[in-house]
Design an enzyme around this catalytic site. Structure first.
Site, mmCIF file in Angstrom:
data_model
loop_
_atom_site.group_PDB
_atom_site.id
_atom_site.type_symbol
_atom_site.label_atom_id
_atom_site.label_comp_id
_atom_site.label_asym_id
_atom_site.label_seq_id
_atom_site.Cartn_x
_atom_site.Cartn_y
_atom_site.Cartn_z
ATOM 1 N N GLU A 111 0.831 -1.214 0.000
ATOM 2 C CA GLU A 111 0.000 0.000 0.000
ATOM 3 C C GLU A 111 0.858 1.254 0.000
ATOM 4 O OE1 GLU A 111 -3.107 0.413 2.954
ATOM 5 O OE2 GLU A 111 -4.462 -0.837 1.800
ATOM 6 N N HIS A 165 6.981 -26.231 -2.870
ATOM 7 C CA HIS A 165 6.265 -27.304 -3.567
ATOM 8 C C HIS A 165 5.037 -26.769 -4.306
ATOM 9 C CE1 HIS A 165 8.577 -30.596 -1.576
ATOM 10 N NE2 HIS A 165 8.819 -29.598 -0.736
ATOM 11 N N LYS A 173 -14.032 0.360 -4.147
ATOM 12 C CA LYS A 173 -15.165 0.728 -3.278
ATOM 13 C C LYS A 173 -16.216 1.465 -4.098
ATOM 14 C CE LYS A 173 -12.355 1.407 0.874
ATOM 15 N NZ LYS A 173 -11.868 2.385 1.833
HETATM 16 O O1 PA5 Z 1 -3.443 1.016 5.980
HETATM 17 C C1 PA5 Z 1 -4.561 1.497 5.845
HETATM 18 O O2 PA5 Z 1 -4.782 2.687 6.083
HETATM 19 C C2 PA5 Z 1 -5.698 0.630 5.409
HETATM 20 O O3 PA5 Z 1 -5.297 -0.670 5.220
HETATM 21 C C3 PA5 Z 1 -6.813 0.669 6.440
HETATM 22 O O4 PA5 Z 1 -6.300 0.229 7.667
HETATM 23 C C4 PA5 Z 1 -7.979 -0.210 6.025
HETATM 24 O O5 PA5 Z 1 -8.441 0.200 4.776
HETATM 25 C C5 PA5 Z 1 -9.108 -0.133 7.037
HETATM 26 O O6 PA5 Z 1 -9.538 1.188 7.191
HETATM 27 P P1 PA5 Z 1 -10.303 1.641 8.480
HETATM 28 O O7 PA5 Z 1 -9.416 1.475 9.652
HETATM 29 O O8 PA5 Z 1 -10.647 3.082 8.227
HETATM 30 O O9 PA5 Z 1 -11.540 0.787 8.609
#
Ligand code: PA5
Length: 430
Positions: free
Chosen positions: A283, A304, A418
């Site tokens: 990310e 494997h 989303k």
């Molecule tokens: O690293 C991040 O910011 C994301 O992975 C969020 O943690 C994830 O999308 C969950 O979001 P939230 O904590 O707002 O529910």
């Protein structure tokens, strides 16, 4: 200690490419320290280590102790950075089988109806002695609006309200200081709330209540974990050389055309840490057509399955091994009179010795096959080392992504699925 081994990666790099990457990494580290790079408002994950909040650790510990005394099941309800860090630490430091405290289960990390219906049935199933299970939930969502988490929380919360006389005792929430649907629900019901500071993003939040409460409920020493990270922070501030060499090696390999980082471990307890690292790296670096795709591999199992691909497929990958130098436990191979399975040549050896030879052999083979290999060694797997590793990964990816001239702390691309999903679901406004 946590130690890097670059010996099997630098052979793939020209000296000047590595030297240039090191200069870039050193400049990027300064930008992190002086808050002059992209996303300076998201650097709170460093500040909490520069100024540890012992009162918060004590509060989390006290609540976790009370929950451990009463709960049979503790549900961690969150997705992405809101649960992967806790799961990683619990997988690394908790037992493989059974547990002394409450069973930790996860929800809100996908939208499988079958999973949730089976979880609800499990919660309602009496214990072996015929009494009902005592269930607690920690819902974790920084935005307080994430669909996966909110949907699961709606179902479980309704059941908790129908089941317990004092439902608020069973529900703990971790979210932003203000805003989001979760804060409205907390205010309306008087649930206990922990705050994820605004300057810390989800995937950098494991050392906040996001990760620390579930980890403490699992019986893990959160002070040792936290102060392991504090030690790494202080040491790297004073002497960042090894850390910068890691970021620079990864950068030079990326700049040489590598597209995938295979995060591999021969220790199944480290696979959760690899999964957390996969999200943290993926990310943070996957932006504007840049970055290496982080792939989680569990060895020797995956030798494997995809071992053939690593050995002889496209030469576009690097490999990062997470290595436990001293295991928490092992088994010795015994001699058998007839040696029917032909394994007597290993008699007297322990499984760690054998597993380590599998690691060394795999690395040798993959290097010969053209895969640059980095290794990150844990002297041992305990709270202190896992805490150190968490900060090392956080600062390494921040430095590396600054070298790509990107913001390591946002994730705009996550919104695309989303939007399409909301349109297909008929959500108002989409
Ligand atoms: O690293 C991040 O910011 C994301 O992975 C969020 O943690 C994830 O999308 C969950 O979001 P939230 O904590 O707002 O529910």
């Amino acid at each position: 200690m946590i130690r890097f081994d670059f010996g099997h990666a630098h052979a793939f790099l020209k000296d000047d490419a590595l030297a240039s990457a090191k200069t870039q990494a050193a400049e990027a580290f300064k930008k992190v320290q002086t808050k002059t790079g992209p996303g300076p408002e998201w650097l709170g994950w460093r500040d909490i280590l520069a100024n540890p909040n012992d009162a918060l650790l004590n509060e989390l510990d006290a609540l976790a102790t009370a929950i451990r005394e009463e709960a049979d099941v503790f549900i961690v309800c969150g997705i992405g950075g809101s649960y992967l860090g806790a799961k990683a630490v619990i997988d690394a430091l908790g037992p493989f089988f059974g547990s002394k405290g409450p069973e930790i289960v996860y929800a809100g990390h996908h939208m499988s109806g079958r999973y949730l219906s089976e979880l609800m049935a499990y919660l309602q199933q009496p214990k072996a002695d015929g009494t009902s299970k005592k269930v607690y939930i920690n819902v974790i969502s920084k935005s307080g609006t994430t669909t996966e988490t909110a949907l699961a929380f709606r179902v479980i919360r309704k059941w908790i309200h129908e089941t317990y006389q004092n439902p608020a005792k069973h529900i703990i929430c971790t979210t932003s200081s203000a805003g989001g649907a979760l804060n409205r629900i907390i205010d309306a019901n008087g649930y206990k709330k922990f705050v994820l500071p605004d300057d810390i993003g989800g995937r950098f939040s494991v050392l906040t209540p996001v990760g620390l409460l579930p980890i403490a409920v699992a019986g893990i020493d959160i002070r040792a974990l936290y102060y392991g990270a504090v030690s790494a922070y202080n040491e790297i501030e004073l002497n960042p050389d090894d850390l910068l060499s890691y970021a620079a090696t990864r950068l030079a390999l990326y700049q040489s055309g590598k597209a995938m980082d295979m995060i591999a471990s021969f220790e199944p307890e480290l696979s959760g840490m690899g999964g957390w690292m996969q999200q943290l790296f993926g990310e943070s670096e996957g932006k504007n057509g840049k970055g290496m795709f982080p792939v989680l591999l569990g060895y020797s199992t995956d030798l494997h399955s995809v071992g053939q691909m690593v050995q002889e497929g496209q030469r576009n990958m690097i490999e990062t091994f997470l290595v436990a130098d001293k295991p928490a436990g092992s088994v010795i191979v015994e001699t058998e009179d007839d040696d029917a399975d032909g394994l007597n040549y290993l008699a007297g050896k322990n499984f760690h010795f054998i597993n380590n030879k599998a690691f060394l052999g795999t690395r040798e083979a993959h290097v010969e096959g053209g895969v640059p290999c980095l290794s990150i060694h844990f002297d041992k797997i305990d709270e202190e080392h896992i805490g150190r590793f968490i900060y090392i990964c956080e600062i390494a990816i921040a430095v590396y992504v600054y070298c790509l001239n990107e913001n390591p702390f946002d994730q705009p691309g996550v919104e695309a699925y989303k939007k399409a999903m909301f349109r297909l679901l008929g959500k108002p406004g989409f």
